[in-house]
Design a protein around this motif. Sequence first.
Motif, PDB file in Angstrom:
ATOM      1  N   VAL A 117      23.151 -23.133 -17.583  1.00  0.00           N
ATOM      2  CA  VAL A 117      23.457 -23.468 -19.019  1.00  0.00           C
ATOM      3  C   VAL A 117      24.304 -22.474 -19.790  1.00  0.00           C
ATOM      4  N   ARG A 168      26.496 -29.622 -15.110  1.00  0.00           N
ATOM      5  CA  ARG A 168      26.167 -30.860 -14.312  1.00  0.00           C
ATOM      6  C   ARG A 168      27.538 -30.996 -13.373  1.00  0.00           C
ATOM      7  N   MET A 178      18.073 -24.889 -26.143  1.00  0.00           N
ATOM      8  CA  MET A 178      17.395 -25.303 -25.000  1.00  0.00           C
ATOM      9  C   MET A 178      15.891 -25.004 -24.953  1.00  0.00           C
ATOM     10  N   TYR A 200      26.012 -28.701 -21.227  1.00  0.00           N
ATOM     11  CA  TYR A 200      25.067 -29.357 -20.335  1.00  0.00           C
ATOM     12  C   TYR A 200      25.895 -30.246 -19.407  1.00  0.00           C
ATOM     13  N   ASP A 252      27.469 -31.128 -27.226  1.00  0.00           N
ATOM     14  CA  ASP A 252      26.459 -30.886 -25.916  1.00  0.00           C
ATOM     15  C   ASP A 252      27.314 -30.813 -24.771  1.00  0.00           C
ATOM     16  N   LEU A 256      18.822 -34.958 -24.610  1.00  0.00           N
ATOM     17  CA  LEU A 256      19.888 -34.178 -25.665  1.00  0.00           C
ATOM     18  C   LEU A 256      19.073 -34.604 -27.011  1.00  0.00           C
ATOM     19  N   LEU A 267      17.787 -23.287 -14.714  1.00  0.00           N
ATOM     20  CA  LEU A 267      18.336 -24.125 -15.674  1.00  0.00           C
ATOM     21  C   LEU A 267      18.972 -23.151 -16.841  1.00  0.00           C
ATOM     22  N   ILE A 296      20.464 -36.503 -17.437  1.00  0.00           N
ATOM     23  CA  ILE A 296      20.697 -36.207 -18.982  1.00  0.00           C
ATOM     24  C   ILE A 296      20.604 -37.383 -19.623  1.00  0.00           C
ATOM     25  N   PHE A 348      15.938 -34.491 -18.557  1.00  0.00           N
ATOM     26  CA  PHE A 348      16.473 -33.524 -19.849  1.00  0.00           C
ATOM     27  C   PHE A 348      16.996 -34.501 -20.851  1.00  0.00           C
ATOM     28  N   PHE A 403      17.765 -30.167 -25.499  1.00  0.00           N
ATOM     29  CA  PHE A 403      18.145 -29.740 -26.612  1.00  0.00           C
ATOM     30  C   PHE A 403      17.587 -30.161 -27.907  1.00  0.00           C
ATOM     31  N   ASN A 456      27.801 -22.632 -21.042  1.00  0.00           N
ATOM     32  CA  ASN A 456      28.251 -22.221 -22.515  1.00  0.00           C
ATOM     33  C   ASN A 456      29.145 -21.298 -22.586  1.00  0.00           C
TER      34      ASN A 456
END
Length: 352
Positions: free
Chosen positions: A251, A56, A230, A52, A49, A41, A247, A70, A39, A92, A255
């Motif tokens: 997220v 994790r 994303m 994410y 960010d 950024l 995924l 990431i 992934f 992202f 979020n």
Amino acid sequence: MTIGKTPSHMISRRAATAGLGLALFAPAVRAQTLTPIKFTLGWKTQGSDAPYFVARDKGYFRAAGLDVTIDQGEGSGATVTRIMGGAYDAGFGDINAIIQNAATRPTETPVMVYQMWNQPPFSFVAKKSAGITTIKDLEGKKLGGAPGTPTTRLLPVFARANNLDLSKLTVTSMAPNLQEPMLIQGQIDAALVFNITSYFNLVLNRQDPDKDFVWFAFGDYGLDLYSNGMMVSQKLIRENPQAVAGLVRAVNRANLEVAGDQEMGMAAVRNYDGLVNIPVEKRRLQYAFDKLIVSPELKEIGAGDVKDDRLARAIGMVVTGYELPRAPSPAEVFNRAFLPARSEREMSYRMT
């Protein structure tokens, strides 16, 4: 008592217990076989960010069967090319860069699966002392723009939408990192910027971006565009749709949690990169919610989604601004098939 020997019936019992333990453990080991996801950024580590890193650190990726690595990025547009090149599975980045590439390489371009910034960061910023109080005041002024950025490339579309005389807009090309210093020094009257970047560049240059500067967001002047979110590769969608769904689910959960607790989000940012300026990056995270995420549309359709008619209009603007050979369909740009149910995407933002 005999020392050093174990009765045979006890050996048999222990062996049976050990065998049972191995039998129980084996499925757990298989269940922990995780799908690796690389992934990227959009840029260097920033407070915005946080979702994410929360996904994790709280194990949401792992719970979805994913092992997500990431990495820092090279620009929200570069996220698309990084994924297209095969180095990354997801990232992202900017939906407008998807539109640009999908116009010519529709089978290779990544697809947005979770829209985060439903308001565009593209803006003009000017010193209040320059006397620019309306968009019309930009005519005859010296503007600074970074070549290739959406803000600069969409200037002709912005001018037409706002009846500006493009011949009276003088744009000096410059590297993005020179825009704020030249604005502060008065070498340019206004700059074409990403507000979430420029605002905090001014903060870091000991300026007051609210008191001493005036901002004109493209979204407030006819360019109702979407921005970052994303995206995933089409290869990942074809070969492992369950991974994409996991995924998005992870997220989305993170979020929504960060929306209600930015301190928790910043703890995850710090855990990822101990060198970030926490006070500044927390302000950036809150700025993202205030200016780019929370909106009437978000309340209507929930986090992560878009409106197809609005996206179609936005695609048309990008096609015009970049003189693209064709207009991709909204389905080529955004795929909502992996979104959780609407009831699971209700965001309640509270500044903490």
